[in-house]
Scaffold this motif. Structure first.
Motif, PDB file in Angstrom:
ATOM      1  N   UNK A 147       0.768  -1.236   0.061  1.00 43.74           N
ATOM      2  CA  UNK A 147      -0.077  -0.060  -0.124  1.00 43.74           C
ATOM      3  C   UNK A 147       0.798   1.420  -0.025  1.00 43.74           C
ATOM      4  N   UNK A 148       0.436   2.161  -0.810  1.00 44.77           N
ATOM      5  CA  UNK A 148       0.932   3.476  -0.701  1.00 44.77           C
ATOM      6  C   UNK A 148       0.073   4.675  -0.283  1.00 44.77           C
ATOM      7  N   UNK A 149       0.502   5.523   0.228  1.00 43.90           N
ATOM      8  CA  UNK A 149      -0.511   6.553   0.726  1.00 43.90           C
ATOM      9  C   UNK A 149       0.080   8.185   0.168  1.00 43.90           C
ATOM     10  N   UNK A 150      -0.887   8.816   0.010  1.00 41.28           N
ATOM     11  CA  UNK A 150      -0.792  10.447  -0.274  1.00 41.28           C
ATOM     12  C   UNK A 150      -1.476  11.171   0.510  1.00 41.28           C
ATOM     13  N   UNK A 151      -0.922  12.461   0.891  1.00 37.14           N
ATOM     14  CA  UNK A 151      -1.233  13.269   1.878  1.00 37.14           C
ATOM     15  C   UNK A 151      -1.185  14.874   1.414  1.00 37.14           C
ATOM     16  N   UNK A 152      -2.404  15.382   1.840  1.00 38.75           N
ATOM     17  CA  UNK A 152      -2.574  16.704   1.142  1.00 38.75           C
ATOM     18  C   UNK A 152      -3.127  17.780   2.312  1.00 38.75           C
ATOM     19  N   UNK A 153      -2.840  18.850   2.395  1.00 35.80           N
ATOM     20  CA  UNK A 153      -3.602  19.905   3.427  1.00 35.80           C
ATOM     21  C   UNK A 153      -3.853  20.963   2.821  1.00 35.80           C
ATOM     22  N   UNK A 154      -5.314  21.533   3.098  1.00 40.07           N
ATOM     23  CA  UNK A 154      -5.585  22.789   2.528  1.00 40.07           C
ATOM     24  C   UNK A 154      -6.899  22.997   2.711  1.00 40.07           C
ATOM     25  N   UNK A 155      -7.653  24.152   1.998  1.00 34.80           N
ATOM     26  CA  UNK A 155      -8.811  24.584   1.904  1.00 34.80           C
ATOM     27  C   UNK A 155      -9.671  23.699   1.121  1.00 34.80           C
ATOM     28  N   UNK A 156     -10.705  23.132   1.252  1.00 27.56           N
ATOM     29  CA  UNK A 156     -11.541  22.378   0.715  1.00 27.56           C
ATOM     30  C   UNK A 156     -13.210  22.857   0.956  1.00 27.56           C
ATOM     31  N   UNK A 157     -14.242  22.343   0.194  1.00 28.32           N
ATOM     32  CA  UNK A 157     -15.424  22.636   0.538  1.00 28.32           C
ATOM     33  C   UNK A 157     -15.926  21.208   1.178  1.00 28.32           C
ATOM     34  N   UNK A 158     -16.319  21.203   2.375  1.00 32.06           N
ATOM     35  CA  UNK A 158     -16.726  20.254   3.226  1.00 32.06           C
ATOM     36  C   UNK A 158     -18.034  20.125   3.674  1.00 32.06           C
ATOM     37  N   UNK A 159     -18.653  18.918   3.316  1.00 32.86           N
ATOM     38  CA  UNK A 159     -20.299  19.122   4.117  1.00 32.86           C
ATOM     39  C   UNK A 159     -20.935  17.987   3.178  1.00 32.86           C
ATOM     40  N   UNK A 160     -22.191  17.769   3.044  1.00 31.96           N
ATOM     41  CA  UNK A 160     -23.068  16.956   2.563  1.00 31.96           C
ATOM     42  C   UNK A 160     -23.355  17.622   1.330  1.00 31.96           C
ATOM     43  N   UNK A 161     -22.896  16.662   0.020  1.00 37.72           N
ATOM     44  CA  UNK A 161     -23.323  17.097  -1.108  1.00 37.72           C
ATOM     45  C   UNK A 161     -24.307  15.835  -1.893  1.00 37.72           C
ATOM     46  N   UNK A 162     -24.812  16.255  -2.896  1.00 36.34           N
ATOM     47  CA  UNK A 162     -26.018  15.419  -3.693  1.00 36.34           C
ATOM     48  C   UNK A 162     -27.238  16.010  -3.919  1.00 36.34           C
ATOM     49  N   UNK A 163     -28.172  15.124  -3.666  1.00 39.35           N
ATOM     50  CA  UNK A 163     -29.519  15.526  -4.015  1.00 39.35           C
ATOM     51  C   UNK A 163     -30.593  14.769  -3.219  1.00 39.35           C
ATOM     52  N   UNK A 164     -31.065  15.532  -2.134  1.00 39.21           N
ATOM     53  CA  UNK A 164     -32.140  14.950  -1.456  1.00 39.21           C
ATOM     54  C   UNK A 164     -31.341  13.827  -0.544  1.00 39.21           C
ATOM     55  N   UNK A 165     -32.101  12.633  -0.457  1.00 38.37           N
ATOM     56  CA  UNK A 165     -31.546  11.590  -0.001  1.00 38.37           C
ATOM     57  C   UNK A 165     -30.446  10.979  -0.143  1.00 38.37           C
ATOM     58  N   UNK A 166     -30.039  11.308  -1.551  1.00 39.53           N
ATOM     59  CA  UNK A 166     -28.908  10.775  -2.138  1.00 39.53           C
ATOM     60  C   UNK A 166     -27.828  11.681  -1.808  1.00 39.53           C
ATOM     61  N   UNK A 167     -27.002  11.833  -0.718  1.00 39.08           N
ATOM     62  CA  UNK A 167     -26.094  12.705  -0.427  1.00 39.08           C
ATOM     63  C   UNK A 167     -24.852  11.892   0.212  1.00 39.08           C
TER      64      UNK A 167
END
Length: 291
Positions: free
Chosen positions: A204-224
């Motif tokens: 297994x290999x791992x990649x890491x990053x840190x910064x500003x992102x949009x975080x939260x529930x995305x989707x449509x209605x119950x499909x999120x």
């Protein structure tokens, strides 16, 4: 007969309390949250950093019994079982109310992003029985989920031979960037060590990053889905693609927060797919040697 009337009143009050609290947690609260989010999609995370969540946690702590959601302290056992409070599939240390049941909408915030991938998995699968492939993936998922859960990360996705996890700085459990990055690197090291320690180790290999992102529930209605979107996420995925088995490839944004602990990490300049300019990063060898 008086005692029967008293008993009936007590039972009715108990039933009303149970039904009322379940109605509050499972119907009223999500709808109030949705209306608030419609007016201001940052309120959920602003509440996390304010005294409102502290008071909510104080109330939940007084409901029996442990284990509890590590964010809001709502109990899973005791009163929590009666009220139908369930662990989140994103991390069983948190409740569904903090993630899956949270309303649609995202907020810009600093976040650590981890991608882990089984190297050469397609070639490894060739000629193997589907049952053996399933066992390998289940072991990979189980170890990843356990490690991320122990370090308060959010499992964003389990897709094929890849895991994506988020380390949210807006949550008091992880705090500022330096703390979140240190926990993220430690989680990556622990993940690789546990997978390597197994009799049939996975590359297994791992990649890491840190910064500003949009975080939260995305989707449509119950499909999120509770997730993070933005360049910081895409870059983390590309860094992971450059990691060899047993390696952690971290962006300079991560290394700047952990350089005191990982001064021996090797600096590299990488040409990442889809990026117009080269990206500076550091490579940390978490596994000294592989069998």
């Amino acid at each position: 007969m008086i005692w029967l009337a008293v008993l009936a009143i007590v039972l009715a009050l108990a039933l009303a309390l149970v039904v009322g609290v379940r109605w509050f947690f499972n119907w009223l609260s999500p709808r109030v949250d949705a209306r608030r989010r419609a007016r201001d999609d940052t309120y959920f995370f602003a509440t996390c950093a304010s005294g409102v969540m502290t008071r909510y946690r104080w109330l939940n702590r007084r409901l029996p019994a442990a284990p509890r959601c590590r964010f809001c302290l709502a109990p899973f056992a005791g009163a929590g079982r009666i009220l139908g409070i369930k662990p989140s599939r994103k991390n069983p240390n948190f409740c569904m109310g903090c993630f899956e049941m949270a309303p649609l909408g995202a907020h810009e915030m600093e976040v650590g992003v981890l991608f882990a991938d089984i190297r050469g998995f397609t070639a490894w699968c060739e000629g193997r029985e589907p049952e053996e492939v399933e066992r390998a993936l289940n072991r990979f998922y189980a170890v990843s989920t356990a490690v991320m859960g122990e370090h308060d990360a959010i499992i964003d996705k389990l897709v094929g031979d890849e895991v994506m996890a988020l380390f949210l700085t807006s949550f008091p459990l992880l705090g500022h960037g330096s703390s979140a990055c240190a926990v993220m690197v430690h989680s990556a090291e622990e993940l690789l060590r546990r997978l390597d320690a197994a009799e049939d180790s996975l590359p297994v290999g791992v990649g890491l990053n840190f910064g500003v992102a949009r975080v939260g529930n995305v989707g449509d209605g119950a499909v999120k889905d509770f997730t993070a979107v933005g360049d910081v996420v895409n870059t983390a995925a590309r860094l992971q693609a450059c990691a060899r088995p047993g390696e952690i490839v971290m962006s300079d944004a991560v290394f700047d927060h952990v350089r005191d602990r990982h001064a021996k990490a090797t600096p590299v300049t990488l040409e990442l797919k889809g990026k117009t300019t080269a990206v500076d990063a550091h490579v940390l060898r978490a596994i000294a040697s592989r069998r």
